[in-house]
Design a protein around this motif. Structure first.
Motif, short mmCIF file in Angstrom:
data_model
loop_
_atom_site.label_atom_id
_atom_site.label_comp_id
_atom_site.label_asym_id
_atom_site.label_seq_id
_atom_site.Cartn_x
_atom_site.Cartn_y
_atom_site.Cartn_z
N PRO A 151 51.64 19.92 60.00
CA PRO A 151 50.51 19.01 59.79
C PRO A 151 49.98 19.11 58.36
O PRO A 151 49.84 20.21 57.81
N VAL A 152 49.71 17.95 57.76
CA VAL A 152 49.21 17.92 56.39
C VAL A 152 47.73 18.27 56.35
O VAL A 152 47.28 19.04 55.52
N ASP A 153 46.97 17.70 57.27
CA ASP A 153 45.52 17.89 57.32
C ASP A 153 45.21 18.99 58.31
O ASP A 153 45.43 18.84 59.51
N LYS A 154 44.69 20.11 57.82
CA LYS A 154 44.39 21.24 58.69
C LYS A 154 43.02 21.12 59.34
O LYS A 154 42.67 21.95 60.19
N ASN A 155 42.23 20.14 58.94
CA ASN A 155 40.85 20.05 59.43
C ASN A 155 40.64 18.96 60.46
O ASN A 155 39.56 18.87 61.05
N HIS A 156 41.64 18.11 60.67
CA HIS A 156 41.48 17.01 61.61
C HIS A 156 42.66 16.98 62.59
O HIS A 156 43.76 17.44 62.27
N ALA A 157 42.40 16.43 63.75
CA ALA A 157 43.44 16.32 64.77
C ALA A 157 44.52 15.34 64.32
O ALA A 157 44.27 14.45 63.51
N ILE A 158 45.72 15.51 64.86
CA ILE A 158 46.79 14.55 64.58
C ILE A 158 46.50 13.27 65.35
O ILE A 158 46.31 13.29 66.56
N GLY A 184 51.58 11.83 54.49
CA GLY A 184 50.56 11.97 55.52
C GLY A 184 50.48 10.81 56.47
O GLY A 184 50.10 10.97 57.64
N ALA A 185 50.85 9.61 56.04
CA ALA A 185 50.74 8.42 56.90
C ALA A 185 51.66 8.52 58.11
O ALA A 185 51.40 7.89 59.14
N TYR A 186 52.73 9.31 58.00
CA TYR A 186 53.68 9.42 59.10
C TYR A 186 53.33 10.53 60.08
O TYR A 186 53.99 10.68 61.11
N VAL A 187 52.33 11.32 59.75
CA VAL A 187 51.97 12.43 60.64
C VAL A 187 51.08 11.88 61.75
O VAL A 187 49.85 11.92 61.70
#
Length: 825
Positions: A195-202, A235-238
């Protein structure tokens, strides 16, 4: 790449996971399908915490989990043969990526013995080629070799380090394969990512609040990565619509929890991509790997020890196979064409970490990671258990996904907001808008896909998905195309029901399929879970004690889902004839020329041809207190109930809340049970919504064809059930039947009314036009509840309809206090 011989499953190494499952009956000759709760069916208003979801998934998969030691070969053997994986292991051994304690430097003979032992063991457990004997026993290796991967992360819960290791292994294996095969045309299609963003849910997991939907790692298509020398994920594909595989990394002592969590992620993939034939997941630990594949008959998994030679060979096969595989290998349905669309969605911020919790339940899934594989299965160490003109696909996304609203914590504890809400604590989370590249269906079975009306998205079950499609003729006429995986044991019942419906005069309250077809697999056979997906031949299909399911598709007239009702009368004028649950009812797109709005029943998958039941109406038992008196006292004392910051926390567990008391007890089914189920539809409908949607929202929904909103969460008027009805959702069938029986009798009738009416006042307040909806709704529920109580559940269809008809007549003026939004200008 070399031609691979046809394979057969190595059935002697496909065994049910016996430990950790609840004692729920599987299919027998007398019971075609097990009665089970389902984590897939979406009902509006059940409290939906992580523990509830885990319990539902476990219940759904009871006696449907199989340890299949040839699974990696079945999925990726056509890309990475056992011999190729062995030769790659040889090269990784030479460059130090893999080590073997028993082999000293420059001892080529011992190296060959170790590799040959691992290869022989792997062949014995892999799929059978066409010329292999079926009864050859797995040989015991003469020497026990201890293998290891020195560069494997010492802390596998670190997603970035694990992903870097997996990608390095994949790159090395691919380079070796090109050299061994002398084939430079081998190109990767996929890659591991964290995951790119560690602070928000996928996002786009289509999950309710309270679930952990943030995998530690995933597999994405190569288009999701930059073209740099060291590719970085975009990130757009995560998001869950792009995810080919979801994975969880755990330490050895948390192997069980890793398997539980990855099942939840697989369910999220099925919800976001309901067209998939199956979902794929992985669990990776300090010294083990587990690969899971879940289809509508259950889950198969292979568990490998990285300290074992065969485990190393299969690990190479899995990693390289994942990188080389096309989407079909990850379950993509060839009858569904997928497109891409740029969207923006809001995702919630994750909360701070909770301290780790101790897991004591033994009812989830089994984890058996033996220290070595030596030709036989080792004993497990641990156990666990629309409108006439909706928009085109290029105008509005057609997927059924919505933003995930979950949080992730460290140490294996990932509680959801419902855990806090249940303790009376409110908590708001900040949201962030993100731009995503989503994958959506654009054509389904040769028809243009406009959007999705409904999807269950369960792992095991029918996996029903309903699409809005355009006809091939003018492209302007729209229908509902439903796909589902039907239990072959019910094929005769389904055919008899459809024949009976077709042979009789068309009834205005039934939506009968205009077309029914069963898509064929590549081998020309009917597409089935055990035959096509699991590759079992005819004589082997009966061996697993799970249902074999065949893919079935129907095309029907398009109608309006119940959630888009515009008044209480709208639902009951359209739907008071009969149903088993809310999702089996649809409403008209608009009024007919006479101004009537006739609803209809759909989904006859579980119906059977019945015969008239002779019955006598029992005498009425007296009630102890007048409903009007109770409601007057409640209105005098009422004050607004506390509202939650997150109105949607639920999805129903199958049809459990709607099952009759007799059916829950396992007694034979009669027409009285159908009417009792409809009583629960009536009652729970008024506790599932806070009135209808606003007028403009209903108009917009009609323009968009009533398809599920993309990336916008659930509809804003959906609300959670009160605790008094939550008791009907999650427990044993015997316990739920006792609870319902305790509520549905003459003695407790007055208490029941006093308990439910304040929730009606909170959900259905009087509007600006002077509506008295709370009192009207309370009287309807009271009259129906008292009738069932006094007649000891033996209520006929005619009696029930009479109560509804009288109610509609008595409160007809109430309908004028709502605005009808579907008139065509």
């Amino acid at each position: 790449m070399a031609t691979v011989q046809p394979v057969r499953r190595n059935v002697r190494h496909i065994q049910p996971a016996k430990r950790g499952d609840q004692d729920i009956p599987a299919r027998t000759t007398d019971k075609k399908s097990p009665m089970k709760q389902s984590a897939g069916s979406k009902y509006p208003s059940e409290n939906h915490t992580r523990d509830v979801v885990d319990g539902q998934i476990n219940h759904e998969l009871t006696k449907a989990r199989y340890r299949s030691l040839d699974l990696a070969d079945l999925m990726f053997g056509h890309l990475v043969t056992t011999r190729l994986a062995r030769d790659i292991l040889d090269r990784l051994l030479a460059d130090g990526t893999v080590t073997c304690e028993e082999i000293k430097p420059n001892e080529e003979e011992e190296t060959r013995h170790a590799l040959d032992a691992a290869y022989t063991d792997a062949v014995a457990h892999a799929c059978l080629r066409s010329d292999a004997p079926l009864d050859e026993p797995a040989p015991e290796p003469e020497t026990k070799y201890q293998w290891s991967w020195p560069k494997f992360p010492t802390t596998p819960t670190n997603g970035n380090k694990l992903v870097a290791f997996l990608n390095n292994v994949a790159d090395s294996a691919l380079s070796s394969a090109r050299s061994i095969l002398q084939d430079d045309s081998l190109q990767p299609r996929n890659r591991f990512a964290a995951p790119v963003d560690k602070n928000h849910a996928i996002p786009l997991s289509y999950e309710p609040n309270g679930e952990d939907m943030r995998p530690d790692f995933m597999v994405l298509p190569l288009a999701a990565f930059s073209d740099d020398d060291e590719p970085k994920v975009k990130g757009a594909y995560v998001n869950f619509t792009a995810m080919l595989l979801a994975g969880e990394s755990k330490s050895a002592r948390n192997a069980r929890e890793g398997l539980i969590q990855v099942q939840r992620y697989m369910r999220g993939i099925k919800r976001a991509q309901p067209w998939l034939r199956f979902a794929t997941g992985m669990t990776v630990g300090k010294d083990f790997v587990a690969l899971l594949r879940g289809d509508c008959s259950g889950i198969e998994r292979i568990e490998l020890s990285l300290a074992d030679g065969r485990g190393c060979i299969e690990f190479i096969r899995i990693i390289l196979g994942i990188v080389l595989a096309d989407k079909k290998a990850f379950g993509n349905n060839p009858y569904v064409e997928i497109g891409e669309k740029d969207v923006s969605v809001d995702v919630p911020e994750l909360r701070p970490a909770d301290p780790p919790r101790t897991v004591t339940s033994d009812s989830a899934c089994q984890s058996s990671i033996p220290p070595t594989f030596s030709g036989s299965t080792s004993k497990p160490r641990t156990s666990c258990s629309a409108s006439s003109d909706p928009p085109r696909a290029d105008q509005l996304s057609a997927t059924s996904s919505a933003g995930s609203k979950s949080r992730t914590t460290s140490g294996g504890s990932k509680r959801g907001p419902d855990d806090e809400i249940s303790r009376g604590q409110k908590s708001k989370r900040r949201k962030r808008t993100v731009a995503l590249r989503a994958f959506i269906p654009v054509r389904v079975h040769g028809r243009e896909c406009i959007g999705i009306l409904f999807t269950s998205g369960s792992i095991r079950g029918r996996g029903t998905t309903v699409y809005v499609v355009a006809t091939a003729g003018d492209g302007k006429t729209y229908f509902a195309l439903k796909t589902s995986w039907q239990d072959v044991a019910r094929a005769d019942d389904q055919a008899a029901v459809l024949k009976k419906l077709s042979d009789h005069k068309l009834h205005p309250n039934l939506v009968i399929p205009l077309e029914l077809f069963k898509p064929k697999a590549d081998d020309g056979r009917v597409d089935s879970t055990l035959g096509t997906t699991r590759a079992l031949v005819d004589e082997e299909i009966q061996q697993p004690k799970v249902e074999n399911r065949i893919l079935t598709a129907t095309v029907s007239e398009l109608r309006r889902p119940v959630a888009y009702f515009w008044s209480p009368h709208d639902f009951w004028e359209g739907a008071y004839r009969r149903s088993a649950c809310e999702n089996n009812i649809v409403l008209p797109l608009c009024r007919d020329k006479l101004g009537d709005e006739l609803g209809a029943l759909i989904d006859f998958d579980m119906a059977v041809v019945g015969r008239p039941n002779m019955h006598e109406e029992p005498p009425l038992l007296p009630m102890q207190q007048d409903a009007d008196e109770i409601f007057s006292l409640a209105e005098q004392r009422s004050s607004p109930l506390p509202s939650t910051d997150e109105p949607y926390r639920a999805q129903r567990t199958g049809t459990t809340p709607y099952m009759s008391i007799r059916v829950l007890r396992g007694e034979s089914h009669t027409h009285f049970d159908d009417i009792e189920s409809f009583l629960y539809v009536l009652v729970l409908f008024f506790f599932s919504y806070k009135g209808p949607l606003e007028e403009q929202a209903l108009k917009n929904a009609r323009v968009h064809g009533f398809i599920q909103p993309f990336g916008e969460g659930r509809l804003p008027h959906v609300t959670a059930w009160p605790a008094m009805f939550e008791r009907w959702t999650s427990d044993s069938f015997d316990e739920i039947s006792r609870r319902k029986a305790g509520d549905l009798n003459t003695v407790s009738h007055a208490t029941f009314m006093r308990q439910f009416y304040p929730h009606i006042l909170e959900r259905w307040p009087s509007n600006s036009r002077g509506s008295i909806a709370p009192r009207a709704i309370g009287m309807l529920i009271s009259k129906c509840w008292s009738m069932f109580s006094r007649q000891e559940l033996r209520v006929t269809h005619h009696q029930f309809i009479e109560v509804l008809r009288e109610w509609l007549k008595q409160y007809a003026i109430e309908e004028d206090k709502y605005v009808y939004p579907f008139d065509v200008n």
